[in-house]
Design a protein around this motif. Sequence first.
Motif, mmCIF file in Angstrom:
data_model
loop_
_atom_site.group_PDB
_atom_site.id
_atom_site.type_symbol
_atom_site.label_atom_id
_atom_site.label_comp_id
_atom_site.label_asym_id
_atom_site.label_seq_id
_atom_site.Cartn_x
_atom_site.Cartn_y
_atom_site.Cartn_z
ATOM 1 N N ASP A 1 0.831 -1.193 0.000
ATOM 2 C CA ASP A 1 0.000 0.000 0.000
ATOM 3 C C ASP A 1 0.873 1.253 0.000
ATOM 4 O O ASP A 1 1.975 1.250 0.559
ATOM 5 C CB ASP A 1 -0.866 0.043 1.265
ATOM 6 C CG ASP A 1 -2.123 -0.787 1.139
ATOM 7 O OD1 ASP A 1 -2.888 -0.555 0.176
ATOM 8 O OD2 ASP A 1 -2.349 -1.660 1.990
ATOM 9 N N HIS A 2 0.359 2.325 -0.598
ATOM 10 C CA HIS A 2 0.933 3.678 -0.545
ATOM 11 C C HIS A 2 2.128 3.817 -1.489
ATOM 12 O O HIS A 2 1.999 4.356 -2.563
ATOM 13 C CB HIS A 2 1.320 4.082 0.875
ATOM 14 C CG HIS A 2 0.293 3.773 1.909
ATOM 15 N ND1 HIS A 2 -1.035 4.089 1.746
ATOM 16 C CD2 HIS A 2 0.393 3.169 3.134
ATOM 17 C CE1 HIS A 2 -1.714 3.710 2.813
ATOM 18 N NE2 HIS A 2 -0.880 3.146 3.670
ATOM 19 N N ALA A 3 3.321 3.443 -1.037
ATOM 20 C CA ALA A 3 4.520 3.348 -1.894
ATOM 21 C C ALA A 3 4.841 4.649 -2.616
ATOM 22 O O ALA A 3 5.214 4.650 -3.787
ATOM 23 C CB ALA A 3 4.347 2.205 -2.906
ATOM 24 N N GLU A 4 4.754 5.769 -1.907
ATOM 25 C CA GLU A 4 5.008 7.063 -2.559
ATOM 26 C C GLU A 4 6.406 7.166 -3.154
ATOM 27 O O GLU A 4 6.595 7.809 -4.184
ATOM 28 C CB GLU A 4 4.774 8.210 -1.568
ATOM 29 C CG GLU A 4 3.328 8.645 -1.436
ATOM 30 C CD GLU A 4 2.522 7.838 -0.437
ATOM 31 O OE1 GLU A 4 1.336 8.134 -0.233
ATOM 32 O OE2 GLU A 4 3.084 6.880 0.148
ATOM 33 N N ALA B 1 6.958 14.528 -8.310
ATOM 34 C CA ALA B 1 6.518 14.141 -9.657
ATOM 35 C C ALA B 1 6.338 12.637 -9.786
ATOM 36 O O ALA B 1 5.571 12.159 -10.629
ATOM 37 C CB ALA B 1 7.514 14.650 -10.698
ATOM 38 N N ASP B 2 7.035 11.873 -8.969
ATOM 39 C CA ASP B 2 6.959 10.412 -9.028
ATOM 40 C C ASP B 2 6.341 9.809 -7.772
ATOM 41 O O ASP B 2 6.584 8.648 -7.448
ATOM 42 C CB ASP B 2 8.356 9.818 -9.223
ATOM 43 C CG ASP B 2 8.883 10.026 -10.626
ATOM 44 O OD1 ASP B 2 8.085 9.941 -11.573
ATOM 45 O OD2 ASP B 2 10.089 10.282 -10.772
ATOM 46 N N ALA B 3 5.545 10.579 -7.062
ATOM 47 C CA ALA B 3 5.015 10.110 -5.790
ATOM 48 C C ALA B 3 3.494 9.924 -5.867
ATOM 49 O O ALA B 3 2.759 10.908 -5.789
ATOM 50 C CB ALA B 3 5.376 11.081 -4.663
ATOM 51 N N GLY C 1 -3.218 14.988 -11.359
ATOM 52 C CA GLY C 1 -1.963 15.106 -10.625
ATOM 53 C C GLY C 1 -1.926 16.282 -9.669
ATOM 54 O O GLY C 1 -0.856 16.662 -9.195
ATOM 55 N N ARG C 2 -3.091 16.868 -9.332
ATOM 56 C CA ARG C 2 -3.143 18.076 -8.509
ATOM 57 C C ARG C 2 -3.680 17.797 -7.110
ATOM 58 O O ARG C 2 -4.494 16.896 -6.906
ATOM 59 C CB ARG C 2 -4.022 19.146 -9.183
ATOM 60 C CG ARG C 2 -3.395 19.722 -10.437
ATOM 61 C CD ARG C 2 -4.285 20.780 -11.072
ATOM 62 N NE ARG C 2 -3.600 21.394 -12.204
ATOM 63 C CZ ARG C 2 -2.789 22.442 -12.114
ATOM 64 N NH1 ARG C 2 -2.605 23.023 -10.931
ATOM 65 N NH2 ARG C 2 -2.188 22.923 -13.170
ATOM 66 N N ALA D 1 0.105 21.559 -8.756
ATOM 67 C CA ALA D 1 0.442 20.510 -9.722
ATOM 68 C C ALA D 1 1.587 19.680 -9.166
ATOM 69 O O ALA D 1 2.688 20.187 -8.957
ATOM 70 C CB ALA D 1 0.822 21.123 -11.065
ATOM 71 N N LEU D 2 1.341 18.414 -8.923
ATOM 72 C CA LEU D 2 2.337 17.525 -8.324
ATOM 73 C C LEU D 2 2.962 16.601 -9.365
ATOM 74 O O LEU D 2 4.176 16.580 -9.538
ATOM 75 C CB LEU D 2 1.687 16.694 -7.215
ATOM 76 C CG LEU D 2 1.098 17.477 -6.038
ATOM 77 C CD1 LEU D 2 0.194 16.583 -5.199
ATOM 78 C CD2 LEU D 2 2.220 18.053 -5.188
ATOM 79 N N ARG D 3 2.119 15.834 -10.061
ATOM 80 C CA ARG D 3 2.622 14.850 -11.021
ATOM 81 C C ARG D 3 2.464 15.374 -12.450
ATOM 82 O O ARG D 3 1.396 15.871 -12.808
ATOM 83 C CB ARG D 3 1.891 13.513 -10.862
ATOM 84 C CG ARG D 3 2.227 12.795 -9.568
ATOM 85 C CD ARG D 3 1.488 11.462 -9.424
ATOM 86 N NE ARG D 3 0.065 11.670 -9.186
ATOM 87 C CZ ARG D 3 -0.892 11.448 -10.052
ATOM 88 N NH1 ARG D 3 -0.593 11.006 -11.266
ATOM 89 N NH2 ARG D 3 -2.160 11.669 -9.758
ATOM 90 N N PRO D 4 3.501 15.273 -13.271
ATOM 91 C CA PRO D 4 3.415 15.735 -14.655
ATOM 92 C C PRO D 4 2.588 14.758 -15.488
ATOM 93 O O PRO D 4 2.260 13.653 -15.034
ATOM 94 C CB PRO D 4 4.879 15.730 -15.102
ATOM 95 C CG PRO D 4 5.502 14.631 -14.291
ATOM 96 C CD PRO D 4 4.832 14.679 -12.956
#
Length: 629
Positions: free
Chosen positions: A388-391, A431-433, A470-471, A477-480
């Motif tokens: 689970d989660h795995a940010e 960006a990868d979380a 991604g927001r 804006a977090l993830r592209p």
Amino acid sequence: MSTMPVGGLVPHAIENAADLIVRNAKIHTGDPGRPHADALAIHDGVITVVGDDKDVAAHVGAGTKVVDALGRRVIPGLNDAHLHVIRGGLNYVLELRWDGVRTLRQGLAMLREQAARTPKGQWVRVVGGWSAEQFTERRLPTVAELNAAAPDTPVFVLHLYQSAVLNRAALKAAGFTRDTPDPKGGQIVRGRDGEPTGMLLASPSALILYSTLAKAPVLDEEHRKTSTRHFLRELNRFGLTSAIDAAGGFQNFPDNYETVTELAREGQLSLRIAYHLFPQTAGQEIDDLTRWIGMVRPEDGDEWLRLNGAGENLTWAAADFENFAQPRPEHSPDYEVEFEKAVRLLMENGWGFRLHATYDETIRRDLAVFEKLASEGLFPGGNRWLFDHAETVSPDSLDRIAALGGAMSVQNRLSFQGEAFVRRYGPGAAADAPPIRAMLDRGLTVGAGTDATRVSTYNPWVALHWLVSGRSVGDLALRPPSNRVDRQTALAMFTRAGAALTGEDEVKGVLRPGCYADLAVLSEDYFAVPEPDIAHIESLLTVTGGRIVYAAAEYEGLDEELPPVSPAWSPVAHFGGYQASRRAAPPGARQAELLGQAIAESEQHRQWRIARGLTPDAASTPFDPCFVL
């Protein structure tokens, strides 16, 4: 029960007539063999026909309910793959929800009003589902504001995994004094006089927050049943028909599972629940798991309530805390000893599991244990397991997870904690979380959920918006685009993938003959609305197992009757749950709305000055002389 009259569908004297027909719809089936349809028929809780009006017409009997979707979008019922639904249900009617509230000013007004009706001995508690970033003010309430809103009623306000704010009455009710020691991993903030100020900090463990909340009064069994039924109806409001309960702290088995078990016996669940078992006491985990293995087995139960395995923690020493306002916690160097015992015990007895793991550092250590057991031919042994989660999971760890036959479950925790994550780890890491696209590209099953109710809101459309855009709820804006998913993929993560995590993907998560009749008629077309409006979608009609479990707008009154919310002073009885927010307004309308707010606030300021003799009372004079006739 009356239904909407539909011309052209004539009842027939036939055996096994449909119990319910939904027609004139834009149905997204989720079935690659037939992705679109206009109508479907349901009998005995199962879909029997998927097609168009002429396909279902022959199945209309004298007792068939026919629902006209009026051209609306219909989707398979949503399945939250990580929801603390059992715990949430036990407490729902006691909680003042700030989910969806747009301003702190509104939240404090709700709190003040609730404090006035809360009886002596009870608390006002705001427990999760919100973030300071969603407020116009972009801040938490202060202790002084809580004291002013509720001078005598204990107030506890939880903010994410990070902190809690208590008023004076709550400090007294919880027993905090200048002599109360700080618990391990937590801090009681103190003033210059050494007395607690009312701020509690997770540093990084949230145990101080949850153990304080546990001191508040609880409901008796009959109220717990009513509370749970209303919480499930609230979830049905958003099109949820299934959830995987991730267990969690302060959720003991079998005691805290008795309410949903009794409701299942009585046929009163409106949401399908697959549950997990989570050892509660550090040092006692192996004993707990051994005892449970002797009591129940995975898949015990039925399609409404069933055991899915252990977790989301197996041993407390292996858990990492997801408080992004604090540094990553350092584990003991030898937690693998007990952790391996727990995993070995589960594998030897045919139990799958899920594991809370926020950071790649934890995931790598856990994988080393799994690989050791795999070398003995013991892991995974045909058992379902997932992280689970795995940010912050790394590409190498994802490769190892895929090689071991694992799966993933991601939640929109960064909808609410994204700003804190960026401040600590930077926009590159955010960006990868989590790296959703990398998970999917490896062919991993990736279920999606919310991790409600103590951090994220239980509204799945906020999570679907996060997957697609991604927001955060603060519009950061977090993830592209390279780490986002399209709407169809996001929906599959909230339907078919969740069913796969419980081994039910042949009967759940799609709309085709032979599958469970779980569906939602949406207020807006998920595939057509502007991206910001995804978060504002609700269900107008939710069907679980062929039963209409939620109905609104034109369908109001078609759903099953619930007992009134009790106790009568419950915040839910007065405010409801999620505070529905309006769709994004055009710039002109938004400007007018803000102007109206400014005028209202200006008038409030004028009245405040009049009450204190700071300006003449001009009650006979119009507020705006431009409007004098």
